[in-house]
Motif scaffolding. Sequence first.
Motif, short mmCIF file in Angstrom:
data_model
loop_
_atom_site.label_atom_id
_atom_site.label_comp_id
_atom_site.label_asym_id
_atom_site.label_seq_id
_atom_site.Cartn_x
_atom_site.Cartn_y
_atom_site.Cartn_z
N LEU B 722 0.81 -1.23 0.00
CA LEU B 722 0.00 0.00 0.00
C LEU B 722 0.84 1.27 0.00
N ALA B 723 2.09 1.20 0.51
CA ALA B 723 2.95 2.39 0.45
C ALA B 723 3.94 2.26 -0.70
N ARG B 724 3.66 1.30 -1.62
CA ARG B 724 4.52 1.09 -2.79
C ARG B 724 5.95 0.73 -2.41
N LEU B 725 6.15 0.19 -1.20
CA LEU B 725 7.48 -0.25 -0.80
C LEU B 725 7.77 -1.56 -1.53
N GLU B 726 8.78 -1.53 -2.39
CA GLU B 726 8.98 -2.68 -3.26
C GLU B 726 9.31 -3.98 -2.52
N PRO B 727 10.16 -3.94 -1.47
CA PRO B 727 10.44 -5.21 -0.78
C PRO B 727 9.20 -5.85 -0.16
N PHE B 728 8.21 -5.04 0.15
CA PHE B 728 6.99 -5.57 0.74
C PHE B 728 5.94 -5.88 -0.33
N SER B 729 6.27 -5.68 -1.60
CA SER B 729 5.36 -5.99 -2.70
C SER B 729 5.73 -7.35 -3.25
N ARG B 730 4.79 -7.98 -3.96
CA ARG B 730 5.10 -9.24 -4.62
C ARG B 730 4.85 -9.03 -6.12
N MET B 731 5.96 -9.01 -6.86
CA MET B 731 5.90 -8.59 -8.26
C MET B 731 5.92 -9.80 -9.19
N ASP B 732 5.44 -9.57 -10.42
CA ASP B 732 5.51 -10.57 -11.49
C ASP B 732 4.97 -11.93 -11.04
N ILE B 733 3.75 -11.92 -10.59
CA ILE B 733 3.11 -13.17 -10.16
C ILE B 733 2.83 -14.01 -11.41
N ASN B 734 3.19 -15.26 -11.36
CA ASN B 734 2.97 -16.14 -12.51
C ASN B 734 1.53 -16.65 -12.48
N CYS B 735 0.64 -15.94 -13.18
CA CYS B 735 -0.77 -16.33 -13.13
C CYS B 735 -1.46 -16.07 -14.46
N ALA B 736 -2.59 -16.76 -14.66
CA ALA B 736 -3.32 -16.69 -15.92
C ALA B 736 -4.42 -15.63 -15.83
N GLY B 737 -5.23 -15.53 -16.91
CA GLY B 737 -6.41 -14.69 -16.88
C GLY B 737 -6.31 -13.47 -17.77
N HIS B 738 -7.47 -12.87 -18.00
CA HIS B 738 -7.57 -11.68 -18.85
C HIS B 738 -8.76 -10.89 -18.35
N LYS B 739 -8.74 -9.59 -18.56
CA LYS B 739 -9.81 -8.78 -17.97
C LYS B 739 -11.20 -9.16 -18.49
N GLU B 740 -11.28 -9.78 -19.67
CA GLU B 740 -12.59 -10.17 -20.18
C GLU B 740 -12.87 -11.66 -20.01
N SER B 741 -12.02 -12.38 -19.28
CA SER B 741 -12.37 -13.77 -18.96
C SER B 741 -12.90 -13.80 -17.54
#
Lengths: 118, 818
Positions: B722-741
Amino acid sequence: MKNFLFLLIAIIILGAVTQPFLPWWSIAVVAGVLAIFFSGRPAPQFFAGFLGVALLWGAYAFFLDGKNGSLLSNQMGQVFNGLSGMGMIIATALIGGFVGGFSAMTGSLGRRMFMKSS
Amino acid sequence: MKIGAFILSLLLTIGLVFLLNTSLPFGGSTLPAIGNFLSPFTGFWQNAKVQSNYTDTTFDFPNLKGKVSVAFDERLVPHIFADHHEDAMFVQGYITAQQRLWQMDISTRSSSGRLAEVLGPNMLDFDKRQRRMGLFEGAKNEEIHWRKDTASLPLVEAYVNGVNTYIENLNPKDYPIEFKLLGYQPEPWSILKMAQFYKSMERALNGRENDLETSNALQAFGSGTFEYLFPQRNPKQTPVIPKGTSWDYLEGGSLEKEYDIPPLLFDSTAIGFSVRNKNYERREKPIDFIGSNNWVVSGAKTKSGNPILCNDPHLQMTLPAIWYEVQISTPRANYYGVSFPGVPGVVIGFNENIAWGTTNGGHDVKDWYKIAWADEEKNHYLLDGKKVPVEKVVEAIKVKGEATVYDTVRYTQFGPIVHENENSPYKDMALKWITNVPDEDNSFKTFWGFSEAKNFDDFLAATEDYGSPNQNFVFASKEGDIALRISGTVPIRKNNGKFIQDGSKSENNWQELLPHDKMPLVKNPQQGFLSSANQNPVDETFPTPMPGIYNHYRGRIINAKLEAMTDITAEDMLAMQVDNSSLLAEELLPLLLKNLDESSLTPLQLGLVRILSDWDFKFERDAIAPFVFEEWRLQFYDLLWDEMAAIESEAPILYPDTWRMIEILETDPLNAFFDVKSTPEREGPKEIATQSFVKMATELKEHFDDSEYKWADYKSTDIKHLARLEPFSRMDINCAGHKESINATQQTAGPSWRMVVELGDEVKAWGVYPGGQSGDPASPFYDDMIPKWADGEYYELFFMKNASDRRQNVLFEYTFSD
């Protein structure tokens, strides 16, 4: 040498007892005041103070980190320019060490000044 | 000499301590005082003690009425068993604060424009914007209203007391890590803060409007082309309330006569409307459509004969997560679900008799009115020819390390003037917004009503209290009823609020709010299922227009799938909730391929054509075709609507929906919009498809050399702190999906909670969310559910029958007594 060890151990014990209840900088007072009671030359006193606080802070950090499985220290290290969890423990020990060292040296110099004038 | 050495050493020591005791700037932000922060006795190392909370503990608080026991399961979900309802709320507040205190603080500060107070002058503009929209004022009004409801007030107060009891017993060395890093302290919780949190949800969910873009489009293209590009309804859409549903339950029959709604009209010259300005201050690029799914199938369609209810609300995904899972059992009911940190009760969940879920309504409840000033100082405006004074509200915004900033906001009878900047296209416009219109509703009561409901009648009664943001509430009961109620507040006004309105005439103001009992409802339809996915709520037979910005694909996939399914099991529903197929791709790709001129393509490009031709239209994470298609689709869209881009350089403009683009591509390929205006040639769908294909292949060139690059990399889902602190963020999650699925996982938004509930004799439920129960990055429960969430897997929820139920493992227990 004996006083070196006494001062080192005294700083660790009194620091461990008072630090949980007092602001962080009270460790400077602890190291400085104790150095007045144990005679010694400024340089060894500096190292006694340095080692005393570095060991106290480093060991406690190491202990807390172990219980946490380094989950937090690894993330905090990234906040501080990519240090590792162990790097954070070392940084903690070094910062504490310098505060302890300079404080003890000041205490030691104060004692010499006092002894001389009295 | 010795004095000199002593003084030098003393000064050096004092200087060092002083330096280490001071916050210093570091890479654009401020570091906390290093000495305090690194000291293992006071600083961040203390936060590494988080696991010491995970042990059996007894608490004595004199303000409790009786005993409360809390069992924490293996995901740290608290199961609260209380003899008194108020005690349950107290303990919910206490435990939520223990797990999520900083999140509670920052989300309410953000909502009400109080960030600069703790983060410094960088946040001042953000704070001003929040205040000028009236969010703080709105929260204050909400609090006054909530305090009037004597039935729910003790429960709300108990929760506040629980949070504050936790804060009062909190030693600064145990403050959540973010407080230490950002260098400020938690403040007491309050009903006002709860209202502020509600406003943040209303801001997110009530905010969808494009009045200015729509007005500009009408002005730029004229009404004929406007109606051609932006039709009111997608003929393929299946509305939330199934077609053919009877409106007999609406007393008084047709509402149209009652409210006398004039046809759509927009006369820009009448209000001197012209926003073209090369220097205009662009609005932040609106994020992609974020929606939600819910559906329910009746026992007639399931293998077991039990109704099954499913819900996956899509929101911005953050750490700590927006949801906090909890079970609450009182003498009145035993219920389980997800709650908002900082707010009592459960928002989405189930009990021993019923289950409920929700999606956002998306109705247009936000309008802009062009004000005609009567004096240069903008102290008076003209309304029906009369001079009316503005009401000035002074917002005092505290700024860390600087003097308080006073910002004067002008309020008209329509609402506040949000933008004063000369280059803002919204300058001199007042904002009328349901979020800030004081109402007599109480959404707390709705969620408590759901939590304690035993049957359909209880559910329906609870929806009547609901105010905003508008929701599609879906329902199922053990008795076998299924239902869907669209709840909230729909304003009745001219032009349906589609365009910028003339603010010099009071007749343009909202005339009435649609009474709650006239909101659309459907119960036990013939088809045996109900669903909603932010699409058009009703067909054209519903007596009151419900304009809005709606989704066009997810609802259609869900309804088509459910229509075709029989003998449904809970496993089928779990699989469907993470389905990655896309109707948009299925309908658009064949048209694009048909128009593609392959004669000019390179061997590599022909290879891409083959990959696309073999694709099953599923946005799986390790597939290549999805990102080839997605990039092509976006390039095609941009090239086709170059006319809009040209206008956009001077004014915000509406772009056509993709479904309409597909229709035009299918039925009107000679349309002049296919021509690219900047070239001398006359383009058609073939040229656009081919040029955009080549552009796509060029843009993605480097990725074709990388065999590891897949759809998940292109989509690049991040769950940010929530404070955009990168170490506390989890980036590049390997997941599927699309905004219209159905699995609408996007870059930063997606299914924030997936839940499936089967209402058999014994209620069974499954759930997962992209985060963890603890808000503390030091905790193993901070992000532990993300892997399962990313893999499309679920946890079976432990719905405890009583306090001693141990069918699943319990990690530790808290006992609270007076």
